[in-house]
Design an enzyme around this catalytic site. Sequence first.
Site, PDB file in Angstrom:
ATOM      1  N   ASP A   1       0.841  -1.202   0.000  1.00 57.41           N
ATOM      2  CA  ASP A   1       0.000   0.000   0.000  1.00 57.41           C
ATOM      3  C   ASP A   1       0.882   1.261   0.000  1.00 57.41           C
ATOM      4  O   ASP A   1       0.374   2.382  -0.063  1.00 57.41           O
ATOM      5  CB  ASP A   1      -1.023  -0.010   1.144  1.00 57.41           C
ATOM      6  CG  ASP A   1      -0.380   0.001   2.517  1.00 57.41           C
ATOM      7  OD1 ASP A   1       0.851  -0.088   2.617  1.00 57.41           O
ATOM      8  OD2 ASP A   1      -1.146   0.099   3.514  1.00 57.41           O
TER       9      ASP A   1
ATOM     10  N   LYS B   1      -1.312  -9.396   2.925  1.00 54.37           N
ATOM     11  CA  LYS B   1      -0.580  -8.941   4.109  1.00 54.37           C
ATOM     12  C   LYS B   1      -1.470  -8.008   4.921  1.00 54.37           C
ATOM     13  O   LYS B   1      -2.151  -7.157   4.345  1.00 54.37           O
ATOM     14  CB  LYS B   1       0.710  -8.212   3.717  1.00 54.37           C
ATOM     15  CG  LYS B   1       1.442  -7.626   4.926  1.00 54.37           C
ATOM     16  CD  LYS B   1       2.837  -7.159   4.590  1.00 54.37           C
ATOM     17  CE  LYS B   1       2.912  -5.772   4.015  1.00 54.37           C
ATOM     18  NZ  LYS B   1       2.367  -4.702   4.862  1.00 54.37           N
TER      19      LYS B   1
ATOM     20  N   GLU C   1       8.967  -4.281  10.879  1.00 55.25           N
ATOM     21  CA  GLU C   1       9.368  -2.964  10.351  1.00 55.25           C
ATOM     22  C   GLU C   1       9.928  -2.061  11.447  1.00 55.25           C
ATOM     23  O   GLU C   1       9.297  -1.843  12.483  1.00 55.25           O
ATOM     24  CB  GLU C   1       8.172  -2.285   9.651  1.00 55.25           C
ATOM     25  CG  GLU C   1       8.551  -0.917   9.089  1.00 55.25           C
ATOM     26  CD  GLU C   1       7.650  -0.387   7.988  1.00 55.25           C
ATOM     27  OE1 GLU C   1       6.717  -1.092   7.572  1.00 55.25           O
ATOM     28  OE2 GLU C   1       7.897   0.755   7.545  1.00 55.25           O
TER      29      GLU C   1
END
Length: 264
Positions: free
Chosen positions: A44, A113, A181
Site C-alpha cells: 500500500d 498482508k 518494520e
Amino acid sequence: MSKRTIQDIINMKGKEKISALTAYDHPTATILDRVGIDIILVGDSAAMVVAGHKTTIPITVDEMLYHTRMVSKAVKRSLVIADMPFLSFQLSTEEAVRNASRFIKEGGANGVKLEGGKVILDTVRHLVEIGIPVMGHIGLLPQAVNLLGYRVQGRDEETRKRLIEDAHLLQEAGCFAIVLEKIPESLGREITETLAIPTIGIGAGRFCDGQILVLHDIIGLYPEFQPRFVKRYAEVGKIIEDACRRYIEDVKTGKFPEVHHTFS
Ligand code: KIV
C-alpha cells in the site's frame, strides 16, 4: 524455475535468505520476476510512491486491486502478496474475508498482508482457515501513523515484550511469514530466532530471515524521503530526467524525428 509457493518460503528459513521487493505495475513486476525475487509485495506504499499521497492511509481496495492485477499478470515465478489497505480488514471478519478474497480471485495474488498484532488474530485465523495465506506485519505500522508516527518501535521493555508476543500469536493464528518494520536489531533477532516461520525485515537489522524494501526507494524514484534503512542501488529518477531533457532538446532543435522514424 517453477513458481514459488508459500511452503517454499517457509522452507527457506535457516537455509537461504528471502528476497522481497514491492512492485505496483506490469513493467516493474516483469523485471523483478525475471531477476528472481522470491516475493513481490503489492504494497500500500503505492499510495505514497505512485499516487503521491502523504501516507498510505487513503488508498482503497479498488485501487490496490488495480495494482495487484497488473503485477499478477506479469509474474511467472515470484510469490505475489497483496497488501490490504487501512480499514479493509478491521471492521469485521466478514468484511476482511470479502476484501481479501477479491485480492485472490480478481487480483490474482497468492496471499495477503495485514498490519497489526493481537487485535487482528481472529481475522487472520479465519482467512487462513478458508485458504487465504496471510503475511503478518508488526513493528512500525504505516497505517497507524496518526497514532505512532514513523519512529522506531520496541525500544522500551513493554513494547518489546508486546511485539514478541504479537509475533508468536500471529504465528499460532496461521501467518506463513511476518514483516518486521523499523525495530531494534536485537529485537528482530530475538523474534526471528524464536519463531518457526520466516521474518522479513525492513529496518529490522541483519538477522531476519529475509529483507524487503520499497522498489522506488532503492532505485531512486521517490525523492521525497529516504529512510535510514534503505540502500540506494540506482538513480532511475535522474536517468528518466536526462532522457526527457534530451528528447525535448531534440524536438525543439528538429533532431527528432529523423527520416527513418517517418513513413512514406
Ligand atoms: O506497503 C509496503 O510497501 C510495505 C512494506 C513492508 C514494504 O508494507
